[in-house]
Design a protein around this motif. Structure first.
Motif, short mmCIF file in Angstrom:
data_model
loop_
_atom_site.label_atom_id
_atom_site.label_comp_id
_atom_site.label_asym_id
_atom_site.label_seq_id
_atom_site.Cartn_x
_atom_site.Cartn_y
_atom_site.Cartn_z
N TYR A 36 25.56 -39.55 5.52
CA TYR A 36 25.86 -39.81 7.09
C TYR A 36 26.31 -38.38 7.68
N GLY A 58 19.42 -41.38 14.24
CA GLY A 58 19.05 -42.80 13.80
C GLY A 58 19.34 -43.04 12.45
N ALA A 59 19.05 -42.00 11.54
CA ALA A 59 19.42 -42.09 10.09
C ALA A 59 20.99 -42.15 9.92
N SER A 60 21.78 -41.39 10.51
CA SER A 60 23.16 -41.44 10.64
C SER A 60 23.59 -42.71 10.94
N ALA A 61 23.18 -43.40 11.84
CA ALA A 61 23.47 -44.93 12.43
C ALA A 61 23.51 -45.78 11.15
N TYR A 62 22.25 -45.61 10.63
CA TYR A 62 21.76 -46.48 9.66
C TYR A 62 22.51 -46.39 8.39
N PHE A 63 22.89 -45.19 7.90
CA PHE A 63 23.77 -44.79 6.88
C PHE A 63 25.35 -45.43 7.02
N ILE A 72 26.19 -47.97 9.09
CA ILE A 72 26.16 -49.43 9.13
C ILE A 72 25.99 -50.05 7.69
N ALA A 73 25.25 -49.23 6.99
CA ALA A 73 24.76 -49.51 5.45
C ALA A 73 26.26 -49.52 4.64
N PRO A 106 26.21 -55.12 10.30
CA PRO A 106 25.88 -54.48 11.45
C PRO A 106 26.68 -54.86 12.55
N GLU A 148 26.46 -43.21 0.85
CA GLU A 148 25.94 -43.35 2.24
C GLU A 148 26.90 -42.47 3.33
#
Length: 372
Positions: A83, A121-126, A128-129, A134, A79
């Protein structure tokens, strides 16, 4: 009774009066060599003699305890590699969007701002994953530590994200009616979007390169040693990725600046990556082996082909130029992704073999000793 002279006990090695005649006393000769190896080791170390055939203990080679790794592999999962790519893409698109806005290329500006918002948005998701929960991201914002690349990067992402989002949302202002309160919002949306876009573009280079500082600040050999090259690799890759998105989604007549910036970004990335994989001796080896080597070679080919295709598309007929530009943009995006994957994988590989830790340490120690 005292022993006869012919039966006297011979002198032992190291005692006064002992004298060894070659070929007449093999046992005594071996004892003498053992005595010399044991009692004269200090002198041999001081004289820097190596490879002594008579030494009882051979010269030490790089080894770890039972061959185990000296360092633990990074706890980061893939991830983080995703990111790195999505954050670099968001940063590159934000910089290209400012150029499109200044030139009046509306379609290119909208495509780049939308891509930047999606990528951040995808980078924030990766991120946090990878953190697992979160609230850990929120807890990182409770502390500001300038000496920590992770802390600084969290604030960079927190500033860039809202600015990029605002610039993309204000693009919807032209869909509002021209009169009334919504008409006022429509008139304000354009300059507000430009201001937010400039802020995102100024923060973009920090977002694209802080991850290089984060990697270089670790003990991972293949991340720490190329600390000078990594920011240029990531920065050039981000610019190439943003240019690729422009060539892929924008009309050909509005992708001219993207093609030129793609050539600049690809040149910076390829030059820095070449030095990263050749200028650091043994530590550069993981960039040539296995999956990291395959990723990096493929990324080099795709990036060079994408940059060349973007320039060539400008001299082709309109329909052919659109196809070539789209293919070049996709190549740049794929090359940027594989570059980040190669760097991530090479770092993991360098922690699993102790030689990448022990040998460079001994080389630095010997260099300091020679210098002193």
């Amino acid at each position: 009774m005292s022993p006869k002279p012919s039966q006297e006990t011979p002198h032992q090695p190291g005692q006064p009066g002992f004298e060894h005649v070659p070929g007449t006393d093999p046992i005594g000769g071996q004892a003498a060599r053992m005595w010399d190896a044991a009692m004269g080791s200090r002198n041999r170390r001081s004289d820097k003699k190596r490879g002594d055939a008579n030494a009882v203990v051979p010269d030490a080679e790089f080894r770890s305890y039972y061959g185990r790794a000296v360092l633990k592999p990074p706890v980061w999962t893939h991830e983080i590699a995703y990111y790195l790519f999505s954050g670099g893409l968001a940063a590159g698109c934000s910089m290209l969007a400012v150029v499109a806005d200044a030139r009046g290329d509306v379609l290119a500006r909208r495509a780049l701002r939308a891509t930047s918002l999606t990528a951040v948005g995808a980078s924030a998701y990766f991120l946090i994953a990878d953190l697992g929960r979160p609230e850990r991201f929120y807890n990182m914002l409770r502390v500001a530590k300038v000496t920590s690349p992770m802390s600084v990067g969290t604030y960079i992402l927190s500033v860039f994200g809202p600015l990029s989002g605002a610039a993309a949302v204000f693009e919807l202002g032209e869909l509002l009616p021209e009169r009334g309160v919504l008409g006022f919002v429509r008139r304000v949306a354009r300059p507000a979007g430009s201001a937010a876009g400039v802020g995102a573009a100024l923060t973009g280079p920090l977002l694209a390169t802080y991850t290089a500082v984060l990697f270089a600040d670790t003990a991972v050999p293949s991340w720490h040693e190329p600390y000078r090259e990594l920011p240029f690799v990531f920065g050039g890759s981000a610019l190439a990725a943003g240019s690729g998105a422009a060539m892929l989604f924008a009309p050909v007549e509005q992708s001219g600046p993207a093609a030129r910036l793609a050539a600049i970004g690809a040149t910076v990335e390829l030059a820095a990556a070449h030095r990263m994989e050749t200028a650091h001796g043994l530590v550069s080896e993981p960039f040539h082996l296995g999956r990291p080597g395959t990723f990096l070679r493929t990324a080099r080919t795709l990036t060079a082909a994408g940059a060349a295709g973007g320039i060539a598309a400008r001299f082709l007929p309109r329909r052919a130029a659109r196809v070539v530009a789209a293919a070049a943009g996709a190549s740049l995006l794929a090359g940027s992704f594989l570059t980040r994957m190669a760097v991530f994988e090479a770092g993991v590989v360098s922690t699993k073999d102790p030689k990448y830790v022990v040998v460079p340490q001994r080389e630095r120690l010997e260099a300091r000793q020679r210098a002193s």
